[in-house]
Design a protein around this motif. Structure first.
Motif, PDB file in Angstrom:
ATOM      1  N   GLU A  10      13.604   8.006 -15.428  1.00 35.27           N
ATOM      2  CA  GLU A  10      13.454   6.545 -15.683  1.00 35.27           C
ATOM      3  C   GLU A  10      14.312   5.877 -14.936  1.00 35.27           C
ATOM      4  OE1 GLU A  10      12.881   5.537 -19.817  1.00 35.27           O
ATOM      5  OE2 GLU A  10      11.737   7.481 -20.121  1.00 35.27           O
ATOM      6  N   ARG A  11      15.708   6.519 -14.879  1.00 37.91           N
ATOM      7  CA  ARG A  11      16.693   5.845 -14.204  1.00 37.91           C
ATOM      8  C   ARG A  11      16.494   5.873 -12.776  1.00 37.91           C
ATOM      9  NH1 ARG A  11      20.207   8.261 -18.087  1.00 37.91           N
ATOM     10  NH2 ARG A  11      20.649  10.059 -16.722  1.00 37.91           N
ATOM     11  N   ARG A  12      15.814   6.932 -12.187  1.00 37.54           N
ATOM     12  CA  ARG A  12      15.474   7.045 -10.688  1.00 37.54           C
ATOM     13  C   ARG A  12      14.300   6.064 -10.498  1.00 37.54           C
ATOM     14  NH1 ARG A  12      13.902  12.047  -6.915  1.00 37.54           N
ATOM     15  NH2 ARG A  12      13.811  10.919  -5.075  1.00 37.54           N
ATOM     16  N   LEU A  13      13.382   5.693 -11.205  1.00 39.37           N
ATOM     17  CA  LEU A  13      12.396   4.994 -11.050  1.00 39.37           C
ATOM     18  C   LEU A  13      12.851   3.376 -10.888  1.00 39.37           C
ATOM     19  CD1 LEU A  13       9.566   6.137 -13.487  1.00 39.37           C
ATOM     20  CD2 LEU A  13       9.725   6.319 -10.907  1.00 39.37           C
ATOM     21  N   ASP A  14      13.916   3.037 -11.864  1.00 39.55           N
ATOM     22  CA  ASP A  14      14.434   2.006 -11.931  1.00 39.55           C
ATOM     23  C   ASP A  14      15.494   1.406 -10.608  1.00 39.55           C
ATOM     24  OD1 ASP A  14      15.586  -0.565 -12.795  1.00 39.55           O
ATOM     25  OD2 ASP A  14      17.541   0.456 -13.609  1.00 39.55           O
ATOM     26  N   ARG A  47       3.464  21.672  -6.811  1.00 38.69           N
ATOM     27  CA  ARG A  47       3.893  21.239  -8.225  1.00 38.69           C
ATOM     28  C   ARG A  47       4.532  19.818  -8.311  1.00 38.69           C
ATOM     29  NH1 ARG A  47       8.805  22.359 -11.294  1.00 38.69           N
ATOM     30  NH2 ARG A  47       9.883  22.809  -9.251  1.00 38.69           N
ATOM     31  N   LEU A  48       4.115  19.183  -9.378  1.00 36.88           N
ATOM     32  CA  LEU A  48       4.452  17.707  -9.563  1.00 36.88           C
ATOM     33  C   LEU A  48       5.819  17.728 -10.069  1.00 36.88           C
ATOM     34  CD1 LEU A  48       3.093  14.853  -9.440  1.00 36.88           C
ATOM     35  CD2 LEU A  48       2.772  15.131 -11.838  1.00 36.88           C
ATOM     36  N   THR A  49       6.753  17.106  -9.410  1.00 37.60           N
ATOM     37  CA  THR A  49       8.128  17.121  -9.636  1.00 37.60           C
ATOM     38  C   THR A  49       8.486  15.484  -9.494  1.00 37.60           C
ATOM     39  OG1 THR A  49       9.031  17.238  -7.423  1.00 37.60           O
ATOM     40  CG2 THR A  49       8.747  19.293  -8.793  1.00 37.60           C
ATOM     41  N   ALA A  50       9.534  15.159 -10.105  1.00 40.41           N
ATOM     42  CA  ALA A  50       9.977  13.813  -9.909  1.00 40.41           C
ATOM     43  C   ALA A  50      10.202  13.293  -8.333  1.00 40.41           C
ATOM     44  CB  ALA A  50      11.330  13.518 -10.503  1.00 40.41           C
ATOM     45  N   PRO A  51      10.842  14.088  -7.473  1.00 36.81           N
ATOM     46  CA  PRO A  51      10.564  13.566  -6.219  1.00 36.81           C
ATOM     47  C   PRO A  51       9.350  13.516  -5.520  1.00 36.81           C
ATOM     48  CG  PRO A  51      12.367  15.321  -6.227  1.00 36.81           C
ATOM     49  CD  PRO A  51      11.504  15.326  -7.628  1.00 36.81           C
ATOM     50  N   VAL A  52       8.279  14.248  -5.773  1.00 33.90           N
ATOM     51  CA  VAL A  52       6.986  14.062  -5.372  1.00 33.90           C
ATOM     52  C   VAL A  52       6.440  13.061  -6.015  1.00 33.90           C
ATOM     53  CG1 VAL A  52       4.527  14.946  -5.705  1.00 33.90           C
ATOM     54  CG2 VAL A  52       6.552  16.528  -5.095  1.00 33.90           C
ATOM     55  N   VAL A  53       6.595  12.533  -7.215  1.00 34.37           N
ATOM     56  CA  VAL A  53       6.154  11.280  -7.808  1.00 34.37           C
ATOM     57  C   VAL A  53       6.842  10.053  -7.023  1.00 34.37           C
ATOM     58  CG1 VAL A  53       6.075   9.637  -9.771  1.00 34.37           C
ATOM     59  CG2 VAL A  53       5.882  12.063 -10.089  1.00 34.37           C
ATOM     60  N   VAL A  54       8.139  10.011  -6.898  1.00 32.77           N
ATOM     61  CA  VAL A  54       8.588   8.944  -6.219  1.00 32.77           C
ATOM     62  C   VAL A  54       8.209   8.846  -4.577  1.00 32.77           C
ATOM     63  CG1 VAL A  54      10.956   8.273  -5.145  1.00 32.77           C
ATOM     64  CG2 VAL A  54      10.814   9.096  -7.463  1.00 32.77           C
ATOM     65  N   GLU A  55       8.078  10.022  -3.981  1.00 32.61           N
ATOM     66  CA  GLU A  55       7.624  10.013  -2.616  1.00 32.61           C
ATOM     67  C   GLU A  55       6.052   9.526  -2.434  1.00 32.61           C
ATOM     68  OE1 GLU A  55       5.591  13.503  -0.029  1.00 32.61           O
ATOM     69  OE2 GLU A  55       7.356  14.169  -0.891  1.00 32.61           O
ATOM     70  N   ASN A  56       5.303   9.538  -3.455  1.00 30.61           N
ATOM     71  CA  ASN A  56       3.859   9.035  -3.421  1.00 30.61           C
ATOM     72  C   ASN A  56       3.956   7.664  -3.823  1.00 30.61           C
ATOM     73  OD1 ASN A  56       1.737  11.156  -2.739  1.00 30.61           O
ATOM     74  ND2 ASN A  56       3.432  12.184  -4.024  1.00 30.61           N
ATOM     75  N   LEU A  57       4.789   7.279  -4.848  1.00 31.51           N
ATOM     76  CA  LEU A  57       4.737   5.799  -5.300  1.00 31.51           C
ATOM     77  C   LEU A  57       5.504   4.871  -4.169  1.00 31.51           C
ATOM     78  CD1 LEU A  57       6.183   6.065  -9.065  1.00 31.51           C
ATOM     79  CD2 LEU A  57       3.772   5.838  -7.990  1.00 31.51           C
ATOM     80  N   TRP A  70       1.772   2.982  -9.789  1.00 30.96           N
ATOM     81  CA  TRP A  70       1.314   4.373 -10.039  1.00 30.96           C
ATOM     82  C   TRP A  70      -0.116   4.353 -10.393  1.00 30.96           C
ATOM     83  CZ3 TRP A  70       2.723   8.974 -11.840  1.00 30.96           C
ATOM     84  CH2 TRP A  70       1.999   9.900 -12.593  1.00 30.96           C
ATOM     85  N   ASN A  71      -0.668   3.286 -10.781  1.00 31.52           N
ATOM     86  CA  ASN A  71      -2.173   3.180 -10.654  1.00 31.52           C
ATOM     87  C   ASN A  71      -2.960   3.214  -9.168  1.00 31.52           C
ATOM     88  OD1 ASN A  71      -2.384   2.998 -13.288  1.00 31.52           O
ATOM     89  ND2 ASN A  71      -2.476   0.654 -13.483  1.00 31.52           N
ATOM     90  N   TRP A  72      -2.239   2.566  -8.255  1.00 31.69           N
ATOM     91  CA  TRP A  72      -2.532   2.894  -7.026  1.00 31.69           C
ATOM     92  C   TRP A  72      -2.503   4.369  -6.503  1.00 31.69           C
ATOM     93  CZ3 TRP A  72      -0.299   4.979  -2.481  1.00 31.69           C
ATOM     94  CH2 TRP A  72      -0.793   4.666  -1.211  1.00 31.69           C
ATOM     95  N   TRP A  73      -1.591   4.955  -6.849  1.00 29.72           N
ATOM     96  CA  TRP A  73      -1.833   6.518  -6.462  1.00 29.72           C
ATOM     97  C   TRP A  73      -2.433   7.412  -7.284  1.00 29.72           C
ATOM     98  CZ3 TRP A  73       2.047  10.716  -8.689  1.00 29.72           C
ATOM     99  CH2 TRP A  73       2.001  11.637  -7.893  1.00 29.72           C
ATOM    100  N   MET A  74      -2.693   7.009  -8.572  1.00 33.82           N
ATOM    101  CA  MET A  74      -3.951   7.479  -9.430  1.00 33.82           C
ATOM    102  C   MET A  74      -5.193   7.257  -8.805  1.00 33.82           C
ATOM    103  SD  MET A  74      -2.330   9.441 -11.583  1.00 33.82           S
ATOM    104  CE  MET A  74      -1.135   9.472 -10.199  1.00 33.82           C
ATOM    105  N   GLY A  75      -5.492   5.840  -8.199  1.00 34.54           N
ATOM    106  CA  GLY A  75      -6.710   5.601  -7.639  1.00 34.54           C
ATOM    107  C   GLY A  75      -6.921   6.450  -6.418  1.00 34.54           C
ATOM    108  N   ALA A  76      -5.858   6.633  -5.510  1.00 33.13           N
ATOM    109  CA  ALA A  76      -6.216   7.627  -4.389  1.00 33.13           C
ATOM    110  C   ALA A  76      -6.490   9.034  -4.791  1.00 33.13           C
ATOM    111  CB  ALA A  76      -4.813   7.639  -3.528  1.00 33.13           C
TER     112      ALA A  76
END
Length: 97
Positions: A10-14, A47-57, A70-76
Motif C-alpha cells: 500500500e505504501r508503494r502504491l502511494d 507469478r503475480l508480485t508487487a513489482p509486476v502489479v506496479v509495472e502494469n499499472l 487497476w481497472n484499466w489493467w483488469m480490462g486488458a
C-alpha cells in the motif's frame, strides 16, 4: 503473492500513484485476491508480485486514478484471457443495516 501485498505494498502504491488510503487498500486486496486465484500465473505464465502489479499499472494512462489504473489493467487482461472482470474495483453505494 508475496507478503509485501499488505501495508508495504500500500505504501508503494502511494509512492507510485498516490490516491487515498481506502483506494490503496482496495487495490491491494484485489491484487491479493487475483494472486490467490492463480489465474494470472496460469494465463500469463508469470507469478503475480508487487513489482509486476506496479509495472502494469505504470502502463495505464497517466491521467487515471489508482482505481482506474487497476481497472484499466483488469480490462486488458479480460480482453486477452477472460475472467478478470471479477477483480475490478467497483463502487458499492449500499450501507450497513
Amino acid at each position: 503473492m508475496e507478503k509485501e501485498i499488505g501495508r508495504r505494498f500500500e505504501r508503494r502504491l502511494d509512492e507510485e500513484f498516490g490516491g487515498d488510503a481506502g483506494t490503496r487498500r482496495v487495490v491491494a486486496r484485489q491484487a491479493r485476491d487475483l494472486a490467490d486465484s492463480g489465474q494470472f500465473e496460469t494465463d500469463v505464465g508469470r507469478r503475480l508480485t508487487a513489482p509486476v502489479v506496479v509495472e502494469n499499472l505504470r502502463d495505464a494512462p497517466d491521467d487515471l486514478s489508482l482505481a482506474e489504473k487497476w481497472n484499466w489493467w483488469m480490462g486488458a487482461l479480460e480482453l486477452a484471457y477472460g475472467g478478470y472482470d471479477r477483480f475490478r474495483v467497483v463502487r458499492w453505494a449500499g450501507g450497513r443495516k
